[in-house]
Design an enzyme around this catalytic site. Structure first.
Site: not given
Length: 345
Positions: A11, A36, A40, A61, A168, A172, A200, A217
């Site tokens: 989130a 986590r 936060k 985790d 990476y 994905k 993004v 990005s």
């Protein structure tokens, strides 16, 4: 009428905070977000003005095989929709397979399995995948290629593990495939939609998230804003872009609109290179012109023309809204950066 409940993993992420904002604006949903730490959770709760429709669970985790079990055992019966945005993303690793690929797969498998076991009322599961699952790093650079919603990154594991960026991309791809495969093998009752954004851009949901270094990005834009006049502008940095607010809008649409179920959605508003960003910033911000990197104005056209054809017309037709353009996305990002810079001087 009671509000439906959305579970949002990760989130505190850049995209996830925009999703939270848009979900809360509808006033139709309660949102349970995974974070986590208590720190936060408190910061996000404060930013969203202690909205009573927002609560949090702790998942320390997401790479653990049973990462989501405890949270879903306790709250799963409440959930109507799952938005899975959390994903391990770091290149500070020693072993590409062990530290990047396996955690991504495990985390995704965990939340799908937990949903099937402990969240019987879930109607839709939306996974934030990536354009990386559509095209390998090299495939997007081959002009003769046409890439669309049916295309998959087909780079084999033994090749991908040699390079962290390719690893990476593979992570994905494997994670998204795991969602579709488990959905079928576990005979899941919920419908799946995959959101596959390109690079993004766009502002952070809150000014407090603007730090010296931004997410991957947006750092392209931030880097130019804080560049020196003689700094090079590389046209080797090129690809496709979409605004973060449109990514969030697509996520919210995916839980509300039945026709998006079962689809992969490639979120891309168009092509760019680093020179494109430099040209916009130099043109639109006279106070920066003559101080920041200029590159070779207009040279982005040749760089962009060398890329593959990205055909996401199916996605655009399904979503039915216009994507934010490059100039607006870049300017909204720069405006926020300059505002925060000014407040700190």
């Amino acid at each position: 009428m009671s509000k439906e409940t959305v579970f949002l993993s990760g989130a505190t992420g850049y995209i996830a905070q925009h999703i939270l904002g848009q979900l809360l604006e509808t006033k139709k949903y309660k949102i349970v977000g995974s974070v986590r730490s208590q720190e936060k959770a408190d910061a996000l709760k404060t930013n969203f003005q202690n909205n009573e429709d927002l609560s949090f669970v702790f998942v320390d985790d997401i790479a653990k095989e049973d990462a989501f079990d405890a949270a879903f055992q306790k709250h799963g019966a409440e959930f109507d929709y799952i938005l899975h945005t959390a994903s391990p993303f770091t290149f500070e690793i020693k072993d590409n397979k062990k530290d990047l690929i396996i955690p991504a797969i495990n985390g995704t498998k965990s939340i799908v399995q937990a949903t099937v076991k402990y969240a019987p009322n879930v109607k839709k599961f939306v996974v934030t995948s990536s354009y990386a699952a559509v095209a390998s790093p090299s495939a997007d650079y081959i002009k003769s290629n046409t890439l669309n919603e049916e295309t998959w990154n087909d780079q084999p594991l033994e090749e991908a593990v040699k390079d962290p960026i390719a690893s990476y991309y593979y992570s994905k791809t494997a994670a998204e495939r795991a969602v579709w495969d488990l959905h079928k093998s576990l005979n899941a009752k919920f419908k799946v939609t995959s959101i596959n954004p390109v690079f993004v851009f766009g502002p952070q949901q809150f000014d407090s998230s603007v730090t010296k270094k931004l997410n991957t990005s947006c750092e392209f834009i931030n880097g130019i804003v804080h560049s020196q006049l003689d700094d090079p502008v590389s046209n080797d940095i090129k690809g496709a872009f979409v605004d973060v607010r449109d990514v969030a809008k697509a996520q919210v649409a995916a839980i509300a609109d039945d026709k998006l179920a079962g689809h992969r959605l490639i979120l891309s508003a168009g092509r760019f290179s680093l020179q494109s960003l430099a040209d916009i910033i130099n043109k639109k911000y006279p106070q920066l012109k003559g101080k920041i990197a200029r590159g070779v104005p207009g040279s982005d056209k040749e760089a962009i023309d060398s890329l593959a054809t990205l055909d996401n017309h199916v996605t655009k037709e399904l979503l039915g809204f216009e994507f934010i353009g490059l100039t607006e996305s870049v300017m909204d990002t720069v405006n926020q950066i300059l505002k925060v810079d000014a407040s700190q001087n």
